[in-house]
Design a protein around this motif. Structure first.
Motif, PDB file in Angstrom:
ATOM      1  N   ALA A 143       1.671 -17.441  35.131  1.00  0.00           N
ATOM      2  CA  ALA A 143       0.399 -17.441  34.403  1.00  0.00           C
ATOM      3  C   ALA A 143       0.635 -16.721  33.077  1.00  0.00           C
ATOM      4  O   ALA A 143       1.281 -15.680  33.072  1.00  0.00           O
ATOM      5  CB  ALA A 143      -0.662 -16.719  35.224  1.00  0.00           C
ATOM      6  N   PRO A 144       0.137 -17.260  31.960  1.00  0.00           N
ATOM      7  CA  PRO A 144       0.426 -16.612  30.685  1.00  0.00           C
ATOM      8  C   PRO A 144      -0.127 -15.186  30.639  1.00  0.00           C
ATOM      9  O   PRO A 144      -1.230 -14.919  31.113  1.00  0.00           O
ATOM     10  CB  PRO A 144      -0.271 -17.496  29.644  1.00  0.00           C
ATOM     11  CG  PRO A 144      -0.948 -18.584  30.370  1.00  0.00           C
ATOM     12  CD  PRO A 144      -0.661 -18.474  31.830  1.00  0.00           C
ATOM     13  N   ILE A 145       0.673 -14.281  30.076  1.00  0.00           N
ATOM     14  CA  ILE A 145       0.227 -12.902  29.857  1.00  0.00           C
ATOM     15  C   ILE A 145       0.156 -12.722  28.347  1.00  0.00           C
ATOM     16  O   ILE A 145       1.115 -13.028  27.637  1.00  0.00           O
ATOM     17  CB  ILE A 145       1.228 -11.910  30.470  1.00  0.00           C
ATOM     18  CG1 ILE A 145       1.223 -12.042  31.999  1.00  0.00           C
ATOM     19  CG2 ILE A 145       0.905 -10.469  30.052  1.00  0.00           C
ATOM     20  CD1 ILE A 145       2.223 -11.142  32.702  1.00  0.00           C
ATOM     21  N   GLY A 146      -0.983 -12.272  27.863  1.00  0.00           N
ATOM     22  CA  GLY A 146      -1.139 -12.158  26.417  1.00  0.00           C
ATOM     23  C   GLY A 146      -1.731 -10.827  26.003  1.00  0.00           C
ATOM     24  O   GLY A 146      -2.312 -10.112  26.818  1.00  0.00           O
ATOM     25  N   PHE A 147      -1.568 -10.484  24.735  1.00  0.00           N
ATOM     26  CA  PHE A 147      -2.188  -9.271  24.191  1.00  0.00           C
ATOM     27  C   PHE A 147      -2.323  -9.441  22.687  1.00  0.00           C
ATOM     28  O   PHE A 147      -1.583 -10.204  22.065  1.00  0.00           O
ATOM     29  CB  PHE A 147      -1.356  -8.015  24.520  1.00  0.00           C
ATOM     30  CG  PHE A 147      -0.002  -7.992  23.840  1.00  0.00           C
ATOM     31  CD1 PHE A 147       1.059  -8.734  24.347  1.00  0.00           C
ATOM     32  CD2 PHE A 147       0.209  -7.241  22.682  1.00  0.00           C
ATOM     33  CE1 PHE A 147       2.303  -8.725  23.724  1.00  0.00           C
ATOM     34  CE2 PHE A 147       1.455  -7.221  22.067  1.00  0.00           C
ATOM     35  CZ  PHE A 147       2.503  -7.972  22.585  1.00  0.00           C
ATOM     36  N   ALA A 148      -3.282  -8.703  22.121  1.00  0.00           N
ATOM     37  CA  ALA A 148      -3.510  -8.762  20.681  1.00  0.00           C
ATOM     38  C   ALA A 148      -2.765  -7.601  20.034  1.00  0.00           C
ATOM     39  O   ALA A 148      -3.181  -6.455  20.162  1.00  0.00           O
ATOM     40  CB  ALA A 148      -4.997  -8.677  20.383  1.00  0.00           C
ATOM     41  N   ASP A 149      -1.682  -7.891  19.366  1.00  0.00           N
ATOM     42  CA  ASP A 149      -0.942  -6.838  18.686  1.00  0.00           C
ATOM     43  C   ASP A 149      -1.655  -6.511  17.376  1.00  0.00           C
ATOM     44  O   ASP A 149      -2.038  -7.412  16.628  1.00  0.00           O
ATOM     45  CB  ASP A 149       0.495  -7.306  18.415  1.00  0.00           C
ATOM     46  CG  ASP A 149       1.365  -6.174  17.918  1.00  0.00           C
ATOM     47  OD1 ASP A 149       1.956  -5.475  18.757  1.00  0.00           O
ATOM     48  OD2 ASP A 149       1.436  -5.963  16.681  1.00  0.00           O
ATOM     49  N   ALA A 150      -1.826  -5.227  17.094  1.00  0.00           N
ATOM     50  CA  ALA A 150      -2.605  -4.819  15.924  1.00  0.00           C
ATOM     51  C   ALA A 150      -1.938  -5.226  14.609  1.00  0.00           C
ATOM     52  O   ALA A 150      -2.593  -5.262  13.568  1.00  0.00           O
ATOM     53  CB  ALA A 150      -2.839  -3.304  15.956  1.00  0.00           C
ATOM     54  N   ILE A 151      -0.654  -5.533  14.634  1.00  0.00           N
ATOM     55  CA  ILE A 151       0.027  -5.972  13.406  1.00  0.00           C
ATOM     56  C   ILE A 151       0.439  -7.441  13.503  1.00  0.00           C
ATOM     57  O   ILE A 151       0.199  -8.231  12.600  1.00  0.00           O
ATOM     58  CB  ILE A 151       1.270  -5.095  13.135  1.00  0.00           C
ATOM     59  CG1 ILE A 151       0.841  -3.645  12.885  1.00  0.00           C
ATOM     60  CG2 ILE A 151       2.062  -5.633  11.929  1.00  0.00           C
ATOM     61  CD1 ILE A 151       1.997  -2.657  12.913  1.00  0.00           C
ATOM     62  N   GLN A 152       1.049  -7.809  14.609  1.00  0.00           N
ATOM     63  CA  GLN A 152       1.654  -9.141  14.706  1.00  0.00           C
ATOM     64  C   GLN A 152       0.693 -10.222  15.198  1.00  0.00           C
ATOM     65  O   GLN A 152       1.029 -11.400  15.169  1.00  0.00           O
ATOM     66  CB  GLN A 152       2.886  -9.089  15.627  1.00  0.00           C
ATOM     67  CG  GLN A 152       3.878  -7.980  15.310  1.00  0.00           C
ATOM     68  CD  GLN A 152       4.665  -8.221  14.012  1.00  0.00           C
ATOM     69  OE1 GLN A 152       4.735  -9.335  13.517  1.00  0.00           O
ATOM     70  NE2 GLN A 152       5.245  -7.159  13.458  1.00  0.00           N
ATOM     71  N   GLY A 153      -0.501  -9.817  15.645  1.00  0.00           N
ATOM     72  CA  GLY A 153      -1.474 -10.807  16.098  1.00  0.00           C
ATOM     73  C   GLY A 153      -1.325 -11.131  17.588  1.00  0.00           C
ATOM     74  O   GLY A 153      -0.716 -10.376  18.335  1.00  0.00           O
ATOM     75  N   TRP A 154      -1.878 -12.259  17.993  1.00  0.00           N
ATOM     76  CA  TRP A 154      -1.895 -12.627  19.407  1.00  0.00           C
ATOM     77  C   TRP A 154      -0.501 -13.039  19.879  1.00  0.00           C
ATOM     78  O   TRP A 154       0.154 -13.861  19.251  1.00  0.00           O
ATOM     79  CB  TRP A 154      -2.890 -13.774  19.645  1.00  0.00           C
ATOM     80  CG  TRP A 154      -2.968 -14.163  21.087  1.00  0.00           C
ATOM     81  CD1 TRP A 154      -2.453 -15.285  21.658  1.00  0.00           C
ATOM     82  CD2 TRP A 154      -3.582 -13.412  22.140  1.00  0.00           C
ATOM     83  NE1 TRP A 154      -2.710 -15.274  23.018  1.00  0.00           N
ATOM     84  CE2 TRP A 154      -3.394 -14.142  23.337  1.00  0.00           C
ATOM     85  CE3 TRP A 154      -4.260 -12.175  22.198  1.00  0.00           C
ATOM     86  CZ2 TRP A 154      -3.873 -13.693  24.571  1.00  0.00           C
ATOM     87  CZ3 TRP A 154      -4.735 -11.730  23.426  1.00  0.00           C
ATOM     88  CH2 TRP A 154      -4.545 -12.482  24.592  1.00  0.00           C
ATOM     89  N   MET A 155      -0.061 -12.436  20.979  1.00  0.00           N
ATOM     90  CA  MET A 155       1.246 -12.743  21.543  1.00  0.00           C
ATOM     91  C   MET A 155       1.040 -13.167  22.990  1.00  0.00           C
ATOM     92  O   MET A 155       0.173 -12.613  23.676  1.00  0.00           O
ATOM     93  CB  MET A 155       2.159 -11.514  21.540  1.00  0.00           C
ATOM     94  CG  MET A 155       2.341 -10.797  20.219  1.00  0.00           C
ATOM     95  SD  MET A 155       3.107 -11.770  18.933  1.00  0.00           S
ATOM     96  CE  MET A 155       4.593 -12.276  19.726  1.00  0.00           C
TER      97      MET A 155
END
Ligand code: GLU
Length: 281
Positions: A143-155
């Motif tokens: 299942a995809p695991i994602g997070f919003a990086d404060a510099i690089q954006g959505w990963m």
């Protein structure tokens, strides 16, 4: 109440160089801007790669640069029991399993982004008869695991197919970085991780572990990694010169420029959205 706990977690494989100063400065400035705490942790699990005296050199360099930390320095080498306890628990709950595969046996598997082999799951259903356990791996899912990086954006990453069941304890008995970093951040109450973008691809693995362990997920900000003209990460191995600590202000100014900052103000939004950059003079 302190709502912000940041940290700098150097591996003592050599003296502080420009690349590590960038990570130190960014995490320090963010923590100070938030009126939070800034912790220093020595990632000294990999004893064979460690140079004697480096730990103290790094701490003296931080002092010289005026990057003062809060509380005692945490040494990973002192936490073997904690890591062992959690490993035993993950094994008992069936989230982790022993693996007998040698490096050689994995040579045909595809390469992950970080250059390691994607684990094909050979020992998932149990060790082959007559083969001894070497490493311990974590059972992943797709299942995809994602997070919003404060510099690089959505990963986002599908850990099972992009990385595979990853190692928690290496064949040489050393606890893997991925497990140690998650337990340390959790136990130290770290709320904000600011570090080099070479670790961007490790973050989804760490989030997977954090969820299993019931940790509060920290916020992430990955700053560009300093590279040389050939695009290699600055390190002792690629010939990075040590910092000139006779002129700390000059080194700090250079790191601030690298991070896109003006002289007098820290603003994370000005950090370039790039995974790597070659520093100017
Ligand atoms: N010890 C790692 C390094 O020096 C950093 C780990 C982290 O910030 O999560 O690259």
């Amino acid at each position: 109440m302190v709502e912000y706990v940041g940290r700098f977690a150097p591996s003592p494989t050599g003296p502080l160089h420009f690349g590590s100063l960038v990570a130190a400065l960014a995490s320090y400035m963010e923590a100070r801007a938030a009126k939070g705490k800034w912790l220093v942790r020595m990632e000294d699990l990999d004893r064979p790669r460690e140079q004697p005296g480096t730990t103290d050199d790094i701490l003296r360099a931080l002092e010289r640069l005026g990057l003062g930390w809060d509380g005692p320095v945490l040494y990973q080498s002192a936490r073997a029991e904690r890591y062992r306890g959690v490993l035993g628990d993950l094994l008992a709950r069936g989230f982790a399993y022993p693996c007998a595969c040698t490096r050689r046996e994995l040579e045909d598997s595809a390469l992950a982004l970080d250059g390691a082999r994607i684990y094909p799951g050979t020992c998932r259903a149990g060790l082959p008869a007559d083969k001894p356990a070497r490493a311990i791996r974590l059972r992943t899912h797709d299942a995809p695991i994602g997070f919003a990086d404060a510099i690089q954006g959505w990963m986002e990453q599908r850990v099972e197919s992009e990385v595979g069941d990853f190692v928690l304890r290496r064949a040489d008995g050393i606890v893997a970085y991925q497990l140690a970093v998650v337990l340390d951040d959790m136990d130290q109450g770290v709320t904000h991780v600011v570090r080099g973008a070479d670790l961007l691809d490790s973050t989804c693995r760490q989030i997977h572990l954090q969820r299993l362990l019931g940790a509060r997920l920290p916020h992430y900000a990955h700053v560009p990694v300093a590279v040389n003209a050939a695009g290699e990460k600055l390190s002792k191995q690629t010939g990075a010169r040590p910092l000139d600590l006779s002129d700390p202000q000059r080194e700090l100014a250079r790191a601030r420029r690298f991070l896109g900052q003006s002289e007098d103000r820290w603003d994370l939004a000005r950090v370039p959205r790039a995974r790597s950059l070659a520093p100017g003079g």
